[in-house]
Design an enzyme around this catalytic site. Structure first.
Site, PDB file in Angstrom:
ATOM      1  N   ASP A  27      -3.742  -4.739 -14.488  1.00 22.12           N
ATOM      2  CA  ASP A  27      -2.473  -4.915 -14.904  1.00 22.12           C
ATOM      3  C   ASP A  27      -2.478  -4.516 -16.510  1.00 22.12           C
ATOM      4  O   ASP A  27      -3.394  -4.790 -17.210  1.00 22.12           O
ATOM      5  CB  ASP A  27      -2.011  -6.475 -14.917  1.00 22.12           C
ATOM      6  CG  ASP A  27      -0.549  -6.580 -15.049  1.00 22.12           C
ATOM      7  OD1 ASP A  27       0.100  -5.657 -15.048  1.00 22.12           O
ATOM      8  OD2 ASP A  27       0.008  -7.640 -15.336  1.00 22.12           O
ATOM      9  N   TRP A  32       0.365  -0.774 -22.364  1.00 19.73           N
ATOM     10  CA  TRP A  32      -0.622   0.131 -23.097  1.00 19.73           C
ATOM     11  C   TRP A  32      -0.092   1.166 -23.763  1.00 19.73           C
ATOM     12  O   TRP A  32       0.088   1.658 -24.716  1.00 19.73           O
ATOM     13  CB  TRP A  32      -1.780   0.568 -22.123  1.00 19.73           C
ATOM     14  CG  TRP A  32      -2.883   1.176 -22.779  1.00 19.73           C
ATOM     15  CD1 TRP A  32      -4.158   0.789 -23.499  1.00 19.73           C
ATOM     16  CD2 TRP A  32      -3.046   2.596 -22.954  1.00 19.73           C
ATOM     17  NE1 TRP A  32      -4.783   1.821 -24.000  1.00 19.73           N
ATOM     18  CE2 TRP A  32      -4.251   3.188 -23.562  1.00 19.73           C
ATOM     19  CE3 TRP A  32      -2.049   3.667 -22.224  1.00 19.73           C
ATOM     20  CZ2 TRP A  32      -4.512   4.209 -23.585  1.00 19.73           C
ATOM     21  CZ3 TRP A  32      -2.409   4.821 -22.628  1.00 19.73           C
ATOM     22  CH2 TRP A  32      -3.660   5.216 -23.359  1.00 19.73           C
ATOM     23  N   HIS A  44      -0.554   4.482 -16.747  1.00 17.85           N
ATOM     24  CA  HIS A  44      -1.203   4.597 -15.071  1.00 17.85           C
ATOM     25  C   HIS A  44      -2.104   5.750 -15.192  1.00 17.85           C
ATOM     26  O   HIS A  44      -3.166   5.440 -14.660  1.00 17.85           O
ATOM     27  CB  HIS A  44       0.032   4.901 -14.195  1.00 17.85           C
ATOM     28  CG  HIS A  44       0.918   3.578 -13.996  1.00 17.85           C
ATOM     29  ND1 HIS A  44       0.772   2.515 -14.099  1.00 17.85           N
ATOM     30  CD2 HIS A  44       2.580   3.751 -14.233  1.00 17.85           C
ATOM     31  CE1 HIS A  44       1.778   1.789 -13.995  1.00 17.85           C
ATOM     32  NE2 HIS A  44       2.785   2.658 -14.028  1.00 17.85           N
ATOM     33  N   THR A  73       3.455  -4.815  -2.866  1.00 21.54           N
ATOM     34  CA  THR A  73       4.758  -4.609  -1.833  1.00 21.54           C
ATOM     35  C   THR A  73       5.935  -4.990  -2.751  1.00 21.54           C
ATOM     36  O   THR A  73       7.067  -4.536  -2.407  1.00 21.54           O
ATOM     37  CB  THR A  73       4.556  -5.786  -0.949  1.00 21.54           C
ATOM     38  OG1 THR A  73       4.254  -6.916  -1.127  1.00 21.54           O
ATOM     39  CG2 THR A  73       3.837  -5.306   0.286  1.00 21.54           C
ATOM     40  N   GLU A  74       5.913  -5.583  -3.992  1.00 20.62           N
ATOM     41  CA  GLU A  74       6.958  -6.011  -4.740  1.00 20.62           C
ATOM     42  C   GLU A  74       7.254  -4.822  -5.841  1.00 20.62           C
ATOM     43  O   GLU A  74       8.124  -4.569  -6.469  1.00 20.62           O
ATOM     44  CB  GLU A  74       6.700  -7.194  -5.686  1.00 20.62           C
ATOM     45  CG  GLU A  74       6.663  -8.412  -4.760  1.00 20.62           C
ATOM     46  CD  GLU A  74       5.786  -8.603  -3.885  1.00 20.62           C
ATOM     47  OE1 GLU A  74       4.535  -8.311  -4.194  1.00 20.62           O
ATOM     48  OE2 GLU A  74       6.028  -8.996  -2.612  1.00 20.62           O
ATOM     49  N   LEU A 139     -21.552   0.308  -2.326  1.00 23.06           N
ATOM     50  CA  LEU A 139     -20.455  -0.515  -2.457  1.00 23.06           C
ATOM     51  C   LEU A 139     -19.095  -0.058  -1.670  1.00 23.06           C
ATOM     52  O   LEU A 139     -18.653   1.310  -1.417  1.00 23.06           O
ATOM     53  CB  LEU A 139     -20.163  -0.090  -4.122  1.00 23.06           C
ATOM     54  CG  LEU A 139     -18.979  -0.498  -4.819  1.00 23.06           C
ATOM     55  CD1 LEU A 139     -18.973  -1.928  -4.818  1.00 23.06           C
ATOM     56  CD2 LEU A 139     -18.521   0.140  -6.006  1.00 23.06           C
TER      57      LEU A 139
HETATM   58  C1  IPE Z   1       0.486  -6.544 -10.073  1.00 24.45           C
HETATM   59  O1  IPE Z   1       0.938  -6.403 -11.526  1.00 24.45           O
HETATM   60  C2  IPE Z   1       0.229  -5.628  -8.992  1.00 24.45           C
HETATM   61  C3  IPE Z   1      -0.697  -4.561  -9.355  1.00 24.45           C
HETATM   62  C4  IPE Z   1      -1.271  -4.464 -10.463  1.00 24.45           C
HETATM   63  C5  IPE Z   1      -0.575  -3.473  -8.628  1.00 24.45           C
HETATM   64  P1  IPE Z   1       2.529  -6.588 -11.656  1.00 24.45           P
HETATM   65  O2  IPE Z   1       2.889  -5.813 -12.820  1.00 24.45           O
HETATM   66  O3  IPE Z   1       3.338  -5.974 -10.509  1.00 24.45           O
HETATM   67  O4  IPE Z   1       2.738  -8.101 -11.568  1.00 24.45           O
HETATM   68  P2  IPE Z   1       4.006  -8.823 -12.048  1.00 24.45           P
HETATM   69  O5  IPE Z   1       5.153  -8.217 -11.832  1.00 24.45           O
HETATM   70  O6  IPE Z   1       3.516  -9.015 -13.556  1.00 24.45           O
HETATM   71  O7  IPE Z   1       3.741 -10.419 -11.554  1.00 24.45           O
HETATM   72  C1  IPE Z   2      -0.274  -2.339 -13.470  1.00 24.64           C
HETATM   73  O1  IPE Z   2       0.353  -1.983 -14.842  1.00 24.64           O
HETATM   74  C2  IPE Z   2      -0.105  -1.232 -12.521  1.00 24.64           C
HETATM   75  C3  IPE Z   2       0.598  -1.419 -11.671  1.00 24.64           C
HETATM   76  C4  IPE Z   2       1.490  -2.381 -11.218  1.00 24.64           C
HETATM   77  C5  IPE Z   2       1.099  -0.178 -10.517  1.00 24.64           C
HETATM   78  P1  IPE Z   2       1.956  -2.202 -15.133  1.00 24.64           P
HETATM   79  O2  IPE Z   2       2.533  -1.235 -14.840  1.00 24.64           O
HETATM   80  O3  IPE Z   2       2.184  -3.609 -14.223  1.00 24.64           O
HETATM   81  O4  IPE Z   2       1.932  -2.691 -16.624  1.00 24.64           O
HETATM   82  P2  IPE Z   2       2.629  -3.654 -17.355  1.00 24.64           P
HETATM   83  O5  IPE Z   2       2.349  -4.967 -16.863  1.00 24.64           O
HETATM   84  O6  IPE Z   2       4.151  -3.340 -17.225  1.00 24.64           O
HETATM   85  O7  IPE Z   2       2.238  -3.789 -18.989  1.00 24.64           O
HETATM   86 MG    MG Z   3       2.237  -5.659 -14.833  1.00 19.71          MG
END
Ligand code: IPE
Ligand code: IPE
Ligand code: MG
Length: 246
Positions: A27, A32, A44, A73-74, A139
């Site tokens: 996350d 970043w 990403h 899934t969200e 792994l």
């Molecule tokens: C969790 O991160 C999902 C992934 C890292 C793929 P999110 O950024 O989607 O989670 P929330 O929305 O902050 O809970």
């Molecule tokens: C996690 O990084 C990657 C995915 C959820 C795909 P985020 O995109 O959630 O990055 P932040 O949390 O918005 O910084």
């Molecule tokens: Mg995030």
């Protein structure tokens, strides 16, 4: 990228207590990028290096399974352009990386729903990477894609009903057998980056007794040394599983 090998074993880690399975909520990529005045999607992209380096870190210390949360899934709730970027990015990542990971003994598997929203081209790449690497033993890299902990449990229930499992036979074992990857041990250690203190629907069943470590590092800055730091912290934890100390 520097050659990931040779892979020295870090002195701070105790060899006997290396977690078998580490799971990571990757996350903080959007933040970043935003902090650098870049588009979220650039974050990403920058996370690819983190994933590869962390995977080699896991190999170096003998972790047997690494599960990474790549798309939940969200996450379909995000703007269409970001979703499209993530689909293309993950397809490209497999194309770019599957051969080096294969050469280094990594078995690539996936956890999640293969529903109509996931592009066919990406599903093909996923199948290809899984097939290419299926006999590797060093792994297992389990990529949680279109994954939700609740969706996984719903899918288990559907399988139980489909298999006509009698009520008396429904127990933790018959449930476990129907998880997406029943052959993987539960994660010993779950890491979430970016300073968020939540689970966000990751591995709900599997993390019942995992040790949780929250790191402030944003995912694109995460490297194998950060994994090692988390493993050292994990090795200072006392796991009791509901029992008492001897
Ligand atoms: C969790 O991160 C999902 C992934 C890292 C793929 P999110 O950024 O989607 O989670 P929330 O929305 O902050 O809970
Ligand atoms: C996690 O990084 C990657 C995915 C959820 C795909 P985020 O995109 O959630 O990055 P932040 O949390 O918005 O910084
Ligand atoms: Mg995030």
């Amino acid at each position: 990228m520097p050659d990931p090998r040779p892979l020295p074993f870090p002195a701070a880690i105790e060899r006997a207590g290396v977690p078998r399975h580490v799971a990571i909520v990757m996350d903080g990529s959007g933040r970043w990028a935003q902090r650098r005045g870049l588009a979220r999607t650039e974050g990403h992209g920058a996370g690819e290096e983190s994933l590869v380096d962390t995977t080699y870190g896991a190999l170096a210390v003998g972790v047997k399974a690494l599960t990474v949360f790549a798309f939940s899934t969200e996450n379909w709730r995000r703007p269409v352009d970001e979703v499209r970027y993530l689909m293309n990015f993950n397809r490209g990542l497999l194309e770019r990386r599957q051969h080096e990971l294969h050469a280094d003994g990594v078995r690539i598997v996936f956890s999640g729903r293969r529903d109509w929203r996931v592009p066919k081209g990406l599903l093909r790449r996923m199948d290809e990477a899984a097939e290419l690497t299926k006999n590797n033993k060093d792994l297992t890299l389990n990529i949680a894609f279109n994954y939700g902990g609740r969706a996984e449990i719903v899918d288990v229930v559907r399988e139980l009903v489909k298999d006509k499992v009698p009520i008396k036979k429904i127990d933790e074992k018959t449930i476990r057998q129907r998880l997406y990857h029943p052959e993987l041990p539960d994660p010993d250690l779950v890491i979430r980056t970016s300073g968020e203190y939540r689970i966000s629907n990751f591995l709900l069943w599997e993390m019942a007794y995992s040790e949780l470590i929250f790191s402030d590092v944003l995912w694109p800055d995460f490297r194998r040394e950060d994994l090692y730091d988390a493993i050292v912290k994990y090795q200072h934890r006392e796991r009791r599983y509901g029992g008492v100390d001897e």
